[in-house]
Design a protein around this motif. Sequence first.
Motif, PDB file in Angstrom:
ATOM      1  N   GLU A 174       0.986  -1.235   0.037  1.00  0.00           N
ATOM      2  CA  GLU A 174      -0.140   0.006   0.110  1.00  0.00           C
ATOM      3  C   GLU A 174       0.874   1.062   0.034  1.00  0.00           C
ATOM      4  N   ASP A 175       0.421   2.449  -0.068  1.00  0.00           N
ATOM      5  CA  ASP A 175       1.171   3.595  -0.064  1.00  0.00           C
ATOM      6  C   ASP A 175       1.847   3.591   1.325  1.00  0.00           C
ATOM      7  N   LEU A 179       9.876  -1.370   2.172  1.00  0.00           N
ATOM      8  CA  LEU A 179      10.267  -2.513   1.551  1.00  0.00           C
ATOM      9  C   LEU A 179      11.286  -2.965   2.305  1.00  0.00           C
ATOM     10  N   ASP A 180      11.226  -4.171   2.518  1.00  0.00           N
ATOM     11  CA  ASP A 180      12.118  -5.205   3.240  1.00  0.00           C
ATOM     12  C   ASP A 180      13.381  -5.638   2.397  1.00  0.00           C
ATOM     13  N   GLU A 187      10.797   3.252   0.142  1.00  0.00           N
ATOM     14  CA  GLU A 187       9.424   3.597   0.631  1.00  0.00           C
ATOM     15  C   GLU A 187       8.795   3.523  -0.670  1.00  0.00           C
ATOM     16  N   GLY A 188       7.353   2.996  -0.630  1.00  0.00           N
ATOM     17  CA  GLY A 188       6.621   2.878  -2.119  1.00  0.00           C
ATOM     18  C   GLY A 188       5.816   4.251  -1.824  1.00  0.00           C
ATOM     19  N   ILE A 189       5.529   4.685  -2.750  1.00  0.00           N
ATOM     20  CA  ILE A 189       4.606   5.963  -2.908  1.00  0.00           C
ATOM     21  C   ILE A 189       3.772   5.716  -4.115  1.00  0.00           C
ATOM     22  N   MET A 199       3.081   2.481  -8.691  1.00  0.00           N
ATOM     23  CA  MET A 199       3.878   3.056  -7.607  1.00  0.00           C
ATOM     24  C   MET A 199       5.225   3.580  -8.036  1.00  0.00           C
ATOM     25  N   CYS A 200       5.766   4.558  -7.391  1.00  0.00           N
ATOM     26  CA  CYS A 200       6.824   5.170  -7.221  1.00  0.00           C
ATOM     27  C   CYS A 200       7.847   4.664  -5.961  1.00  0.00           C
ATOM     28  N   PHE A 201       8.997   4.632  -6.064  1.00  0.00           N
ATOM     29  CA  PHE A 201       9.853   4.110  -4.951  1.00  0.00           C
ATOM     30  C   PHE A 201      10.762   5.205  -4.513  1.00  0.00           C
TER      31      PHE A 201
END
Length: 353
Positions: A174-175, A179-180, A187-189, A199-201
Amino acid sequence: MAAEVTGHKQKAAWLERVLPPVEQVQPGLWSIPVEIPIAPLRYVLVYVLELDDGIAIIDSGWNDTKSYETLVNGLAVGGYQLSDIKDVLITHVHPDHFGLARRVREETGARITLHRAEAATLMTHADDAKNWTAEGFSAMLSDGVPEDEAREFSPTGREFRSLVSDEPIDILIEDGHQLDLPGWNLEGIWTPGHTPGHMCFLDAERKVMFTGDHVLPRITPNISVHSNNPPDSLAKYIDSLTKVGDISLKVDNCEGLPGHEYRFAGIKERTVELVEHHEERLEEVRELVKSRPGITAYDLAAELTWSRSWESFGPQQRRSALGEAVAHVELLHQRGVVTMEGYGIRRWRIAEA
Ligand SMILES: [Zn+2]
C-alpha cells in the motif's frame, strides 16, 4: 523551469536512437536499458539494487527473448546473474514493465511486489481477456467511434491470452510501505493515474526516486479511461503529480530515475509542467465542446492538437488519443464544466451556469 538531464549518456543515446549503456548510477545501483518492441520508446529502464545476499530489480522488461537476453546481458555487466535476483518490484503492470516478472520468478524463485490496486487489474481467467475486449468495444461505440474503426482499434482476446495467469502475487503493498530490502530504505509511494496501482519508490538517504511511467523527463505519459482505468484517472494523476513533487522537495537534490528516456533532476518542476500541460489540454477540450455542442469523445480526439496529424495515426495511436480525450472530458464533467447525454452515444455540452 523544466527537468534537468542527469543521465547524459542516456540522453545522447536517446537522440542517436541507439540503446544507452548499462550504467552504475551510484554504488550498489545500476540501470539496464532493456529492449522492448514499442518503436518510439525502444527500451525500459530496469534498475538493479544490490542487497546483502543478492539483488532486487525494479521492473523487468517485455516478455520476449530479446528483452530477456538484454536483461541477462545487462546484469552481467554489473557482475550479476539472473539467479541473484531475490525481489522484483513493479511500478505498474504494463507489458514493458511487468512482462518478464513471472518468468524471472519461475527461474529464480524471486518474490514479486505490486500495489494491491495494481494486482487487482491483472487478468486471472481466460474470460477476463474476452470481457476486456468486449467492454472496450462497446465503450468505443458509445464514444462515437465508427463501428468499422472500432473493430480495427479492438485488440483481439487472443492478444491478451498470454497475459492471463492465476498465480498469485507474492507481496501486495500500500501507500507508504517500507520495503524489506537490506541495505536500502525504500518507501513505496502510491501514484494512481497512469494505472490504478502505479508505484514510485523513494530512498531519501540515497536521494533517488524511481518514477516508473508516472514522471518522465520529456514524454507526457498516456492517461486514459478504459475498463481498467476509472473515469477519475486524470484527477488522480494530477493529485499524484503534486504528491510526488512535494515529497521530492523534502530530499535535497533528489534524482528522478524514470522507466524510460533518461535520469533527471527537478522532479517538482517536471510535475508542475505536467499539471500545466493537462490544464491547457482541459481548456482546449472545453473550447471544443463549447464550439461544437453535443460532440463525442471520438470527434474531440480527432480535433485536438497532436504532434502529428490525426489522419496519419494508426489504430493503436487513435485508441490512445481517444483514451486521452475521454480522460480530459470526464475530468471536466467531474468539475461541473460539461454535462453528458448518455442515450446510446455519449455527447458532451457546456454545463448551464
Ligand atoms: Zn512504460
